[in-house]
Design an enzyme around this catalytic site. Sequence first.
Site, PDB file in Angstrom:
ATOM      1  N   GLY A 255      38.377  51.374  44.587  1.00 17.85           N
ATOM      2  CA  GLY A 255      37.059  51.178  45.144  1.00 17.85           C
ATOM      3  C   GLY A 255      37.121  50.051  46.189  1.00 17.85           C
ATOM      4  O   GLY A 255      38.089  49.239  46.057  1.00 17.85           O
ATOM      5  N   CYS A 256      36.412  49.978  47.204  1.00 15.43           N
ATOM      6  CA  CYS A 256      36.295  48.976  48.062  1.00 15.43           C
ATOM      7  C   CYS A 256      36.022  47.636  47.629  1.00 15.43           C
ATOM      8  O   CYS A 256      36.859  46.717  47.881  1.00 15.43           O
ATOM      9  CB  CYS A 256      35.459  49.282  49.331  1.00 15.43           C
ATOM     10  SG  CYS A 256      33.591  49.403  48.735  1.00 15.43           S
ATOM     11  N   TYR A 257      34.913  47.359  46.639  1.00 12.50           N
ATOM     12  CA  TYR A 257      34.402  46.228  46.037  1.00 12.50           C
ATOM     13  C   TYR A 257      35.751  45.830  44.993  1.00 12.50           C
ATOM     14  O   TYR A 257      36.211  44.810  45.050  1.00 12.50           O
ATOM     15  CB  TYR A 257      33.369  46.460  45.421  1.00 12.50           C
ATOM     16  CG  TYR A 257      32.019  46.349  46.081  1.00 12.50           C
ATOM     17  CD1 TYR A 257      31.876  45.384  46.825  1.00 12.50           C
ATOM     18  CD2 TYR A 257      31.173  47.570  45.807  1.00 12.50           C
ATOM     19  CE1 TYR A 257      30.525  45.285  47.654  1.00 12.50           C
ATOM     20  CE2 TYR A 257      29.920  47.463  46.564  1.00 12.50           C
ATOM     21  CZ  TYR A 257      29.576  46.334  47.483  1.00 12.50           C
ATOM     22  OH  TYR A 257      28.332  46.205  48.141  1.00 12.50           O
TER      23      TYR A 257
END
Lengths: 317, 317, 317, 317
Positions: free
Chosen positions: B135-137
């Site tokens: 995921g980006c986060y």
Amino acid sequence: MATAAIIGTGGYVGQETLDRVLAHPELELAALGSDTLAGQAAACLDPRLNGSAPAFVTNAEARASGADVLFLCLPTAEAAVFEPPAGAVVVDLSGAHRLTDPTLAVAWYDTAPGAWSYGLPELYPPSGRLIANPGCYATAALLALGPLAGVTESAVIDAKSGVSGAGKTLSASSHAGVVLENLSPYSVGAHRHAPEIAQQLGYAVCFVPHLLPVRRGLLATCYVTPTAELRPLLEDAYADSDVVRVLPPGVTPELARVQHTDGAEIGLFEDRATERAIVICALDNLGKGAAGQAVQNANLALELDETAGLRLAGVLV
Amino acid sequence: MATAAIIGTGGYVGQETLDRVLAHPELELAALGSDTLAGQAAACLDPRLNGSAPAFVTNAEARASGADVLFLCLPTAEAAVFEPPAGAVVVDLSGAHRLTDPTLAVAWYDTAPGAWSYGLPELYPPSGRLIANPGCYATAALLALGPLAGVTESAVIDAKSGVSGAGKTLSASSHAGVVLENLSPYSVGAHRHAPEIAQQLGYAVCFVPHLLPVRRGLLATCYVTPTAELRPLLEDAYADSDVVRVLPPGVTPELARVQHTDGAEIGLFEDRATERAIVICALDNLGKGAAGQAVQNANLALELDETAGLRLAGVLV
Amino acid sequence: MATAAIIGTGGYVGQETLDRVLAHPELELAALGSDTLAGQAAACLDPRLNGSAPAFVTNAEARASGADVLFLCLPTAEAAVFEPPAGAVVVDLSGAHRLTDPTLAVAWYDTAPGAWSYGLPELYPPSGRLIANPGCYATAALLALGPLAGVTESAVIDAKSGVSGAGKTLSASSHAGVVLENLSPYSVGAHRHAPEIAQQLGYAVCFVPHLLPVRRGLLATCYVTPTAELRPLLEDAYADSDVVRVLPPGVTPELARVQHTDGAEIGLFEDRATERAIVICALDNLGKGAAGQAVQNANLALELDETAGLRLAGVLV
Amino acid sequence: MATAAIIGTGGYVGQETLDRVLAHPELELAALGSDTLAGQAAACLDPRLNGSAPAFVTNAEARASGADVLFLCLPTAEAAVFEPPAGAVVVDLSGAHRLTDPTLAVAWYDTAPGAWSYGLPELYPPSGRLIANPGCYATAALLALGPLAGVTESAVIDAKSGVSGAGKTLSASSHAGVVLENLSPYSVGAHRHAPEIAQQLGYAVCFVPHLLPVRRGLLATCYVTPTAELRPLLEDAYADSDVVRVLPPGVTPELARVQHTDGAEIGLFEDRATERAIVICALDNLGKGAAGQAVQNANLALELDETAGLRLAGVLV
């Protein structure tokens, strides 16, 4: 009607204070001080002031106007050497008189604290005639954490502010080409609002501000490890407040609902994964974070209705 | 030349993956899949694609194209039931296969983990042909905290992302009237990237994301209490990386320097007031946070140059 | 490989030119000039330049570097007095040499035109070694109106530009507090790109620029009363261009598709109510509006591939 | 006190109308209608409404509330079939009743004009009890051009509006990922406010709107070829107005000074190069462009002070 003078009207904080004084039902504007604008009509600052405010005078003239309350909207270094006229209420919106520990005051502001009272009405009401108005970040962090001071002993405060928080001064970091489509942390772990927050809470805090690509508004996300239930403490603290709203469970504060107002919103959340609680406060850095709170402090000192002149309704979208 | 197919090209992540495949010196686009756009010319997605990409086919056709690598750009629920064709490398950009604990995978995504390998090349290089793209986060938090896992055991992660992180889907929270001049915390203490970060770090984290009024870019401000000096750990971890830059002391990461790139920046700061350290990571949520990392993972699986096709230079202003 | 030097690299235009030179397959960077940064490493301008560019030298040293092409990225007044070294191609990105009428050159820029050739490759290809690179607004207006000059004789040009168009210089109007959530017309009916546009079109134009709250990108909405069908004229003009796209009927240009690229988009519309046609051109003020076009002009003068080093693919979202 | 009901409160225009009614010294809110929110507390729309407004009722109930004035904040198609209750003033904020020519009303809105009066108080004061509130773009264009109708006979109107102008409805074009860092012309030469402007001016206009990346505010740049001096005409038209300010020569209107207000600013400029004059009007699309003007129209119909309840002071920064 009590009378008010503004010292240093040319910046954002001065303008916003002027705006509230003009709308105040119990304050009359006695003098509009600005050394750079002295002699010019109020409309030179903004065409909307045409006809609604007197011409600018020097700050010295505004100081000598005999006004019941002076709003000091000067840079910190100038506010530090300002001599309050006898008898007047003075609300200093700069950082000059916020830190009461002489060593810290010198270290962070190169000032001496003097006989000023820190005034955050909901938690630390001012006393006497000389009032230090809190910093914008400090106001948000303290509204979130102040009522919890007995059951928390450490905090991480991750704060985000719009560009008006840094004032009108031109700098590389306020250039729109740097601000737009960007997010910049700054003064990381070393911002002067950290000791101010610590002074009021009684414990040190880890504080990081970030510059947002918005004009106004400030949000502080605070992380604590509580030893008791927090919601009753927050709800009790603000149960009688027309200024601070504790949001129902699940509702998050956001900038859009506090911008252009003098109110603040607080949301409380539990972390699912750790023992931490998250307390979020949103306010307008120029409203509750500056001019709104200054007027609120002045109202208390002048024994007027605490929220007279404040923007607590409207601006829905 | 190896061949690539994209499954689910119509969203932001698909577009950005396509963009990198087209620029990749060692990948040839075999098929452009989209069930909603099948039969139409590539230019219907964006006029800039006129002449540079083949017409859309269905996702099933793209799956059957015989491509060496498939980029799965589907919603999580669809990715969860996608059957990888025999022999192909598949990089899943959704959340379907990120959590390896079956209980967590069901709880957060309603999926089963299966035989997928988590691939964050600098820290957790993928193995095998089925790769779960982080995921980006999670990517930002892990780049900041992964190298420190031995000397930290708890973390607060305050993250901020541009709106493209939420995809093209229309929702009340992605309406520009809500996003502009606003900052919204969401999924406070309850976001599904928290267990993903914890899985890789080996300890639970307190994670709060905020929606920024910017198109793209993500910044994670991470707070830890270290038991050893952190800078050498970060610098060693990324000494050979062309993708991740550890900034010199005093330099803060910012969105503007990573937007439209596949790189990431990390800054390390000490807190003056508490024992904490602050590690900040900035990246582009669609670059290193999604499509860039997917191509990097594909390159590793195909034994190509790890950074081939990535955007690691340019876009200065 | 031909060699290139940049004179005055510290501003937006210099940075973007540097960026393209570094990516150019047939140009080698011989010298990076900046009087304020001379002696420092390239990374002082941007950490991303670490290792990819030589240290800064003075502008005089860059001028004397013997480079085949010099990109002049100086303020107009400094560019006006710059002496081109013998034999070198010089592309001036300032306004100093754009106006060929001596009276107008003095009136608008206080410069003398000299032996410079105006270079807008698709319409007015440069000749000789000294090339005046067009203004950003002029480029957009001319791309829209140049092919129509025979069948139109008057135009209203309403243009909108992002803040990078005004450069890095600090000014009250570039302060983010003024730019965010705002739109400001400026130099209304009196901007110096108006005579530049008129010079190339052969008729006077009414031109009003507006400052947009975006970082980069420029859109010119042009209103004309045509005497013939316009679409064939536009399509013919750009039929062979890899830089300028004439959009199909009904598709509107927008900033998002040209930002960070060196391309331009043109849309043509009929007004339902009057006899007018509306021609809209979008480009990136720092790309086709400045550095991209400068490299394109240099390519022509050096007899390289016209689009070598330009950004004409990618950046989809 | 007169009483007011709002029909269709859930959108931006309804919210803003509600906001003004709550602040109005001579209007009392009789009913808050919304078919989707009926039965819920006002605070469900916005936590700030907690305690200050009654619960939602259905639109039919609000219609039957016996209020002296009804504000119709419905989509055009629903407003077109709304039956005004006998005796009540009704201000329709939709487009349903703006066009008085039956052919045009059908062509652009698929409605019949009926016995409604167009109400733009400064120029075309309403008569009777049924008032069609002008469109936001039309208001700006008419404030700029209405007083000049005798000495101009054609106009180009290039307008730019913030996203709240399109309402809360979700659409691809209102997604923040499309709006941020972008500028989009739309309905080029074919927008339904063009016939509305023409109807009031008496001549056809060429009108192009653009979507700005701002939350609120609208600016119309109007180009005319005058046959007489324009400044006296504008200054005379608004000499007695508290709502519309004609700015001194050289001062340009900007969004930031009209946002969140019900006022408008007009600036007049000569073009240096052609015979044209440029008239620029800025207003808040939800203020003077919608809810503010609706309240102004209601005040006139109810014979209250014309500007009661309007926001004409404050909001300086």
